[in-house]
Write a protein that holds these residues in place. Structure first.
Motif, PDB file in Angstrom:
ATOM      1  N   GLY A 197      28.656  56.468 -68.815  1.00 27.61           N
ATOM      2  CA  GLY A 197      29.478  55.551 -68.043  1.00 27.61           C
ATOM      3  C   GLY A 197      30.519  54.864 -68.907  1.00 27.61           C
ATOM      4  O   GLY A 197      30.321  54.686 -70.113  1.00 27.61           O
ATOM      5  N   ILE A 198      31.662  54.496 -68.300  1.00 29.06           N
ATOM      6  CA  ILE A 198      32.683  53.704 -68.996  1.00 29.06           C
ATOM      7  C   ILE A 198      33.035  52.505 -68.116  1.00 29.06           C
ATOM      8  O   ILE A 198      33.046  52.597 -66.883  1.00 29.06           O
ATOM      9  CB  ILE A 198      33.944  54.521 -69.340  1.00 29.06           C
ATOM     10  CG1 ILE A 198      34.548  55.177 -68.081  1.00 29.06           C
ATOM     11  CG2 ILE A 198      33.643  55.559 -70.393  1.00 29.06           C
ATOM     12  CD1 ILE A 198      35.894  55.824 -68.335  1.00 29.06           C
ATOM     13  N   VAL A 209      29.230  53.969 -72.662  1.00 33.88           N
ATOM     14  CA  VAL A 209      27.784  54.122 -72.767  1.00 33.88           C
ATOM     15  C   VAL A 209      27.459  55.608 -72.881  1.00 33.88           C
ATOM     16  O   VAL A 209      27.748  56.391 -71.967  1.00 33.88           O
ATOM     17  CB  VAL A 209      27.061  53.518 -71.547  1.00 33.88           C
ATOM     18  CG1 VAL A 209      25.551  53.701 -71.667  1.00 33.88           C
ATOM     19  CG2 VAL A 209      27.408  52.032 -71.402  1.00 33.88           C
ATOM     20  N   CYS A 210      26.888  56.000 -74.006  1.00 35.61           N
ATOM     21  CA  CYS A 210      26.531  57.406 -74.254  1.00 35.61           C
ATOM     22  C   CYS A 210      25.028  57.580 -74.182  1.00 35.61           C
ATOM     23  O   CYS A 210      24.260  56.731 -74.650  1.00 35.61           O
ATOM     24  CB  CYS A 210      27.035  57.857 -75.618  1.00 35.61           C
ATOM     25  SG  CYS A 210      28.834  57.932 -75.733  1.00 35.61           S
ATOM     26  N   TYR A 211      24.617  58.696 -73.606  1.00 35.04           N
ATOM     27  CA  TYR A 211      23.193  58.989 -73.441  1.00 35.04           C
ATOM     28  C   TYR A 211      22.802  60.154 -74.332  1.00 35.04           C
ATOM     29  O   TYR A 211      23.461  61.200 -74.338  1.00 35.04           O
ATOM     30  CB  TYR A 211      22.883  59.325 -71.989  1.00 35.04           C
ATOM     31  CG  TYR A 211      21.458  59.757 -71.747  1.00 35.04           C
ATOM     32  CD1 TYR A 211      20.421  58.831 -71.772  1.00 35.04           C
ATOM     33  CD2 TYR A 211      21.149  61.091 -71.494  1.00 35.04           C
ATOM     34  CE1 TYR A 211      19.116  59.225 -71.563  1.00 35.04           C
ATOM     35  CE2 TYR A 211      19.850  61.495 -71.273  1.00 35.04           C
ATOM     36  CZ  TYR A 211      18.831  60.553 -71.310  1.00 35.04           C
ATOM     37  OH  TYR A 211      17.532  60.953 -71.101  1.00 35.04           O
ATOM     38  N   TYR A 215      17.619  58.028 -76.842  1.00 32.57           N
ATOM     39  CA  TYR A 215      18.195  56.688 -76.899  1.00 32.57           C
ATOM     40  C   TYR A 215      19.621  56.694 -76.358  1.00 32.57           C
ATOM     41  O   TYR A 215      20.225  57.741 -76.091  1.00 32.57           O
ATOM     42  CB  TYR A 215      18.184  56.158 -78.334  1.00 32.57           C
ATOM     43  CG  TYR A 215      19.057  56.913 -79.305  1.00 32.57           C
ATOM     44  CD1 TYR A 215      20.344  56.469 -79.615  1.00 32.57           C
ATOM     45  CD2 TYR A 215      18.605  58.081 -79.921  1.00 32.57           C
ATOM     46  CE1 TYR A 215      21.148  57.163 -80.499  1.00 32.57           C
ATOM     47  CE2 TYR A 215      19.403  58.776 -80.811  1.00 32.57           C
ATOM     48  CZ  TYR A 215      20.679  58.314 -81.091  1.00 32.57           C
ATOM     49  OH  TYR A 215      21.477  59.004 -81.960  1.00 32.57           O
ATOM     50  N   TYR A 216      20.143  55.498 -76.163  1.00 29.28           N
ATOM     51  CA  TYR A 216      21.531  55.305 -75.760  1.00 29.28           C
ATOM     52  C   TYR A 216      22.310  54.745 -76.949  1.00 29.28           C
ATOM     53  O   TYR A 216      21.748  54.088 -77.822  1.00 29.28           O
ATOM     54  CB  TYR A 216      21.636  54.302 -74.616  1.00 29.28           C
ATOM     55  CG  TYR A 216      21.089  54.782 -73.296  1.00 29.28           C
ATOM     56  CD1 TYR A 216      21.938  55.270 -72.305  1.00 29.28           C
ATOM     57  CD2 TYR A 216      19.725  54.725 -73.011  1.00 29.28           C
ATOM     58  CE1 TYR A 216      21.448  55.693 -71.083  1.00 29.28           C
ATOM     59  CE2 TYR A 216      19.225  55.143 -71.793  1.00 29.28           C
ATOM     60  CZ  TYR A 216      20.089  55.627 -70.838  1.00 29.28           C
ATOM     61  OH  TYR A 216      19.594  56.037 -69.620  1.00 29.28           O
ATOM     62  N   THR A 217      23.608  54.960 -76.949  1.00 28.70           N
ATOM     63  CA  THR A 217      24.494  54.276 -77.881  1.00 28.70           C
ATOM     64  C   THR A 217      25.635  53.680 -77.081  1.00 28.70           C
ATOM     65  O   THR A 217      26.284  54.380 -76.292  1.00 28.70           O
ATOM     66  CB  THR A 217      25.051  55.218 -78.956  1.00 28.70           C
ATOM     67  OG1 THR A 217      23.976  55.743 -79.739  1.00 28.70           O
ATOM     68  CG2 THR A 217      26.001  54.462 -79.887  1.00 28.70           C
ATOM     69  N   VAL A 218      25.873  52.377 -77.281  1.00 27.33           N
ATOM     70  CA  VAL A 218      26.950  51.685 -76.588  1.00 27.33           C
ATOM     71  C   VAL A 218      28.069  51.397 -77.585  1.00 27.33           C
ATOM     72  O   VAL A 218      27.828  50.813 -78.654  1.00 27.33           O
ATOM     73  CB  VAL A 218      26.445  50.368 -75.959  1.00 27.33           C
ATOM     74  CG1 VAL A 218      27.601  49.623 -75.292  1.00 27.33           C
ATOM     75  CG2 VAL A 218      25.332  50.649 -74.950  1.00 27.33           C
ATOM     76  N   ILE A 233      20.378  51.884 -78.602  1.00 25.94           N
ATOM     77  CA  ILE A 233      19.286  51.302 -77.818  1.00 25.94           C
ATOM     78  C   ILE A 233      18.252  52.388 -77.564  1.00 25.94           C
ATOM     79  O   ILE A 233      18.461  53.292 -76.753  1.00 25.94           O
ATOM     80  CB  ILE A 233      19.791  50.741 -76.476  1.00 25.94           C
ATOM     81  CG1 ILE A 233      20.894  49.701 -76.712  1.00 25.94           C
ATOM     82  CG2 ILE A 233      18.644  50.117 -75.686  1.00 25.94           C
ATOM     83  CD1 ILE A 233      21.542  49.201 -75.431  1.00 25.94           C
ATOM     84  N   ALA A 234      17.143  52.323 -78.282  1.00 24.45           N
ATOM     85  CA  ALA A 234      16.071  53.299 -78.106  1.00 24.45           C
ATOM     86  C   ALA A 234      15.333  53.038 -76.796  1.00 24.45           C
ATOM     87  O   ALA A 234      15.193  51.886 -76.369  1.00 24.45           O
ATOM     88  CB  ALA A 234      15.097  53.238 -79.273  1.00 24.45           C
ATOM     89  N   LYS A 235      14.880  54.096 -76.158  1.00 20.99           N
ATOM     90  CA  LYS A 235      14.195  53.952 -74.872  1.00 20.99           C
ATOM     91  C   LYS A 235      12.934  53.104 -74.986  1.00 20.99           C
ATOM     92  O   LYS A 235      12.577  52.373 -74.061  1.00 20.99           O
ATOM     93  CB  LYS A 235      13.840  55.327 -74.307  1.00 20.99           C
ATOM     94  CG  LYS A 235      15.042  56.146 -73.875  1.00 20.99           C
ATOM     95  CD  LYS A 235      14.602  57.471 -73.291  1.00 20.99           C
ATOM     96  CE  LYS A 235      15.782  58.304 -72.825  1.00 20.99           C
ATOM     97  NZ  LYS A 235      15.371  59.605 -72.251  1.00 20.99           N
ATOM     98  N   ASP A 236      12.253  53.210 -76.123  1.00 25.72           N
ATOM     99  CA  ASP A 236      10.998  52.471 -76.279  1.00 25.72           C
ATOM    100  C   ASP A 236      11.200  51.107 -76.937  1.00 25.72           C
ATOM    101  O   ASP A 236      10.233  50.441 -77.296  1.00 25.72           O
ATOM    102  CB  ASP A 236       9.987  53.293 -77.079  1.00 25.72           C
ATOM    103  CG  ASP A 236      10.523  53.701 -78.449  1.00 25.72           C
ATOM    104  OD1 ASP A 236      11.667  53.321 -78.781  1.00 25.72           O
ATOM    105  OD2 ASP A 236       9.804  54.409 -79.176  1.00 25.72           O
ATOM    106  N   SER A 237      12.472  50.684 -77.088  1.00 24.91           N
ATOM    107  CA  SER A 237      12.722  49.395 -77.731  1.00 24.91           C
ATOM    108  C   SER A 237      12.830  48.249 -76.739  1.00 24.91           C
ATOM    109  O   SER A 237      12.804  47.085 -77.131  1.00 24.91           O
ATOM    110  CB  SER A 237      14.008  49.466 -78.566  1.00 24.91           C
ATOM    111  OG  SER A 237      15.151  49.603 -77.724  1.00 24.91           O
TER     112      SER A 237
END
Length: 414
Positions: A197-198, A209-211, A215-218, A233-237
């Motif tokens: 998403g942007i 927002v990259c998937y 994890y994600y990276t913003v 942003i890690a999924k388990d964080s």
């Protein structure tokens, strides 16, 4: 996409499994307890199908698949990204074409009339070699940002993370002129991995927002396009209250959307817990438990207190027995006034849930839409809180909106 009888949709978009010129529909019931007031839908304009500049090209929608057609509304102008045709249409609220961006290799040359009603038109055609369009946003100065995929010979490999870096964000100014493209470091930077998403905020900052698989990276850019923050942003964080209670569970981030007024992200998280078979005492599956939205400060990485999101309910019957299931809402976005919007498909159309930023007030409204007549739909929430939609039907595509901004304002005034 989560395959449930009333399916959720990743970008709040969904393609129904029907042929374009034939219909064969069947739906499982999504019953809801209690009565929800319906919100009035206002038609804005319609689009025909075809290859001309003011038409939508969706003739290849013959099966369930990812679709690259979407809508954004900003300051009363509608931007329809038609990825299948490699074009973008900027239109006013009468449906008149204002700026037409298109790849001339896949579309007829634009033939705007220079005179209309004795006056010169302000319509403009912009030729650009779009490849695979997949996302769009517009800032307050009408600057257009669009996600495109690079040709294979321009894509890069991240050997360390085993990623294909293939997407960039193109920039066009408010008059439709091409400016440059944004990569990971800013203008002309390294391509992004998959862009989920942007977004732009009130300071005209760009958020990408990259998937990735785990994890994600913003990426947060200044108004001039230079990188300010890069936040993994890690999924388990994310916080997990079920684990804090000692339950065997896991979480799933379903959306990451920025705030309009501050450098804050909103994370929508669904929680699931293990299902234990009573006879064997062994884990035999997972059950959906609950959903929450967390605010996350980009500057210091701290999470705020969560807001719990009510779930939808659905009854599945087999023979003389039935069982209730909870279905999570999709996170549509947040307004500049701080209201969070959520949506879920129902038997009567859609159910909309609007929650004030502090979680103190919740509004629910029904959007009465005959989904049996829809081939595909896409929703957009504007910064002011107007909910718009593109409804693709057999004979035409309709652009509609609901004045949820007026609804929220009336609640605040009372």
């Amino acid at each position: 996409m989560k395959n449930t009888p009333c399916s959720r949709f990743l970008r709040v978009s969904f393609l129904l499994p029907v042929l374009f010129l034939a219909a064969g529909f069947s739906f499982l019931s999504c019953e809801r307890p209690g009565k929800v007031v319906s919100l009035e839908e206002k038609p804005i304009f319609s689009l025909g199908y075809g290859n001309f500049e003011n038409q939508l090209n969706v003739f290849d929608l013959t099966s369930v698949s990812e679709v690259s057609t979407s809508i954004v509304m900003r300051n009363g102008f509608f931007y329809v990204l038609n990825g299948e045709a490699r074009k973008i249409m900027e239109m006013n609220n009468f449906g008149d074409l204002v700026v037409y961006f298109y790849n001339p290799e896949f579309n007829p040359k634009s033939s705007f009339l220079q005179q209309k009603g004795g006056r010169e038109t302000t319509m403009k055609a912009v030729e650009y070699g779009f490849n695979e369009l997949s996302g769009i946003t517009v800032d307050s100065s009408q600057k257009l940002y669009v996600v495109d995929t690079l040709p294979m010979d321009r894509q890069e490999q991240d050997e360390k993370q085993q990623l294909v870096l293939s997407q960039i964000v193109l920039r066009f100014d408010g008059k439709g002129n091409y400016m440059d493209y944004i990569g990971q470091q800013g203008p002309g930077g390294t391509p992004f991995p998959y862009v989920k998403g942007i977004y732009t905020n009130n300071a005209d900052e760009l958020v990408v927002v990259c998937y990735l698989s785990s994890y994600y990276t913003v990426y947060w850019f200044s108004a001039s396009g230079y990188l300010l923050y890069q936040l993994p942003i890690a999924k388990d964080s994310v916080p997990n209250p079920l684990k804090d209670e000692g339950l065997d569970s896991f979480s799933n981030i379903t959306a990451i959307i920025p705030d309009y007024n501050s450098r804050t992200l909103y994370l929508a998280v669904d929680y699931y817990k293990s299902y234990i078979d009573e006879a064997s005492r062994l884990q035999s599956g997972v059950d959906y438990d609950s959903s929450r939205v967390y605010s996350l400060s980009v500057e210091d990485g701290l999470y705020g207190e969560p807001i719990e999101i009510l779930s939808d309910s659905e009854e599945i019957t087999e023979g003389f027995s039935g069982e209730q299931y909870s279905i999570p809402y999709d996170f549509l976005g947040v307004t500049e006034s701080g209201w969070l919007f959520f949506i879920v498909s129902t038997q009567k159309g859609f159910d909309l849930q609007m929650i004030e930023g502090d979680g103190q007030r919740i509004l629910r409204r029904e959007l009465a839409v005959d989904r049996k007549k829809l081939l595909y739909y896409d929703f957009d929430l504007s910064d002011t809180g107007i909910l718009s939609a593109l409804f693709v039907r057999n004979d035409k595509a309709d652009v509609v909106w609901w004045r949820t901004d007026s609804l929220i304002q009336s609640v605040i005034n009372n």
